[in-house]
Design a protein around this motif. Structure first.
Motif, mmCIF file in Angstrom:
data_model
loop_
_atom_site.group_PDB
_atom_site.id
_atom_site.type_symbol
_atom_site.label_atom_id
_atom_site.label_comp_id
_atom_site.label_asym_id
_atom_site.label_seq_id
_atom_site.Cartn_x
_atom_site.Cartn_y
_atom_site.Cartn_z
ATOM 1 N N THR B 5 0.852 -1.188 0.000
ATOM 2 C CA THR B 5 0.000 0.000 0.000
ATOM 3 C C THR B 5 0.888 1.239 0.000
ATOM 4 O OG1 THR B 5 -1.674 -1.206 1.231
ATOM 5 C CG2 THR B 5 -1.868 1.198 1.191
ATOM 6 N N CYS B 6 0.793 2.023 -1.042
ATOM 7 C CA CYS B 6 1.607 3.240 -1.132
ATOM 8 C C CYS B 6 1.090 4.251 -0.106
ATOM 9 C CB CYS B 6 1.519 3.817 -2.544
ATOM 10 S SG CYS B 6 2.336 5.414 -2.699
ATOM 11 N N PRO B 7 1.941 4.654 0.865
ATOM 12 C CA PRO B 7 1.457 5.580 1.882
ATOM 13 C C PRO B 7 1.260 6.997 1.349
ATOM 14 C CG PRO B 7 3.791 5.137 2.210
ATOM 15 C CD PRO B 7 3.354 4.297 1.043
ATOM 16 N N VAL B 8 1.735 7.241 0.146
ATOM 17 C CA VAL B 8 1.611 8.585 -0.427
ATOM 18 C C VAL B 8 0.243 8.770 -1.090
ATOM 19 C CG1 VAL B 8 2.619 10.274 -1.992
ATOM 20 C CG2 VAL B 8 4.085 8.630 -0.814
ATOM 21 N N CYS B 9 -0.150 7.833 -1.942
ATOM 22 C CA CYS B 9 -1.422 7.999 -2.659
ATOM 23 C C CYS B 9 -2.497 7.027 -2.178
ATOM 24 C CB CYS B 9 -1.218 7.872 -4.165
ATOM 25 S SG CYS B 9 -0.802 6.209 -4.724
ATOM 26 N N GLY B 10 -2.115 6.061 -1.335
ATOM 27 C CA GLY B 10 -3.114 5.164 -0.755
ATOM 28 C C GLY B 10 -3.515 3.984 -1.622
ATOM 29 N N ARG B 57 9.576 2.510 -5.022
ATOM 30 C CA ARG B 57 9.019 3.688 -5.692
ATOM 31 C C ARG B 57 7.755 3.283 -6.425
ATOM 32 N NH1 ARG B 57 9.122 7.428 -10.093
ATOM 33 N NH2 ARG B 57 10.051 5.985 -11.583
ATOM 34 N N HIS B 58 6.704 4.062 -6.225
ATOM 35 C CA HIS B 58 5.435 3.790 -6.899
ATOM 36 C C HIS B 58 5.557 4.288 -8.345
ATOM 37 C CE1 HIS B 58 0.746 3.862 -6.592
ATOM 38 N NE2 HIS B 58 1.211 2.940 -7.405
ATOM 39 N N ALA B 59 6.366 3.572 -9.120
ATOM 40 C CA ALA B 59 6.783 4.049 -10.446
ATOM 41 C C ALA B 59 5.607 4.191 -11.413
ATOM 42 C CB ALA B 59 7.836 3.108 -11.015
ATOM 43 N N GLY B 61 2.457 4.858 -11.016
ATOM 44 C CA GLY B 61 1.452 5.364 -10.095
ATOM 45 C C GLY B 61 1.807 6.794 -9.772
ATOM 46 N N CYS B 62 1.816 7.140 -8.476
ATOM 47 C CA CYS B 62 2.054 8.532 -8.107
ATOM 48 C C CYS B 62 3.518 8.935 -8.284
ATOM 49 C CB CYS B 62 1.589 8.791 -6.679
ATOM 50 S SG CYS B 62 2.601 7.974 -5.430
ATOM 51 N N GLY B 63 4.412 7.953 -8.478
ATOM 52 C CA GLY B 63 5.807 8.284 -8.760
ATOM 53 C C GLY B 63 6.660 8.524 -7.531
HETATM 54 ZN ZN ZN Z 1 1.571 6.040 -4.753
#
Ligand code: ZN
Lengths: 187, 106
Positions: B5-10, B57-59, B61-63
């Protein structure tokens, strides 16, 4: 001045789903601190809509929309010829605040998918969990080998944005996934 | 398949939407440090079998970069947390301890 052409000039194909390249679409990327008051004000004055919540899109009365791409990035959708105006309005609104507003209309390709259930097409190409995806929630992911952003307007209608350089690849992917008789009927 | 789970974009991102960035919380020594210290920073990794802190890195996705704690052997994910974190946060350590009582942060 040369004429503007979209990547695939509105090509379409119909299998169990109808896949169409949307032609010219105006798109503007804004990179800025989305929590800053000046950004909120600049977005409001540029497009008349507020900054959407995380992964959301603002629905206005206009066909235009604002999509949340990242905590520091928005994507504005508008008519192709309006994009420069949106850039100018954002640049003016942001003033000296650190930001980047750029017209990416000709660097992207946009597709629409219409089907009884668009997940039948999307689900074959992206690892995104479509069961959890709310209508008008923008999901950045990949379609097979290329990055893409997409959202479902309704169960029957989805929009996909990708880089212009992979437009033909994306069209071929979508058409193949939407071939007559190729429904998986998982959803 | 690994899902973080990306903590930046969820977003619950699949492994194929992410780019692995190796071990997290590395210490880079400053001016005046020795060659050995640089070698350690550059190359020396414990390569643990078990609890591991990693950069991802959420490559597609949000980057954005973020950090994750998981078990390299079982692929069990204990949690993800922001990249702007100097050491594993308390809630992550608690989640690990709950599953691995014998484990300790060394
Ligand atoms: Zn993300």
């Amino acid at each position: 001045m040369s004429n503007a052409f979209s990547a695939l000039q509105g090509v379409s194909d119909t299998g169990f789903a109808h896949v169409k390249e949307m032609g010219l679409v105006g798109m503007v990327t804004l990179k800025a601190d989305l929590d800053a008051a000046i950004t909120k004000k600049a977005v409001k004055s540029a497009i008349g809509e507020g900054i959407p919540a995380a992964r959301g899109m603002s629905d206005g009365s206009k066909p235009d929309g604002v999509a949340w791409m990242a905590p520091d990035e928005l994507l504005f959708l508008c008519k192709h010829e309006e994009a420069e105006g949106v850039v100018n309005a954002l640049t003016k609104g942001m003033g000296d605040a650190h930001h980047l507003a750029v017209n990416v209309s000709d660097a992207r390709a946009v597709f629409t998918i219409e089907a009884r259930d668009v997940r039948e097409v999307l689900g074959k190409l992206t690892p995104a969990n479509l069961a959890d995806l709310k209508p008008r929630e923008i999901r950045r992911s990949r379609f097979a080998q290329v990055p893409a952003a997409f959202w479902m307007n309704s169960p029957n209608h989805a929009t996909v944005i990708c880089f212009r350089s992979v437009a033909q690849y994306m069209f071929d992917l979508l058409v193949t996934a939407a071939k007559e008789g190729a429904e998986v009927r998982y959803y | 398949m690994l899902t973080l789970t990306c903590p930046v974009c969820g977003v619950d991102a699949c492994e194929t939407e992410l780019a692995a960035g190796g071990e997290a919380h590395l210490k880079r020594y400053g001016p005046g440090s020795s060659d050995d210290q640089f070698e350690e920073y550059m190359f020396m990794r414990p390569n643990v079998k078990g609890v591991h802190f990693e950069r991802w890195r959420h490559a597609m996705g949000c980057g954005k970069w973020f950090l994750a704690a998981r078990d390299t052997a079982t692929l069990e994910v204990f949690g993800t947390y922001p990249a702007q974190t100097l050491e594993p946060p308390a809630d992550i350590l608690k989640a690990i301890k709950a599953k691995r009582p014998d484990w300790s942060l060394t």
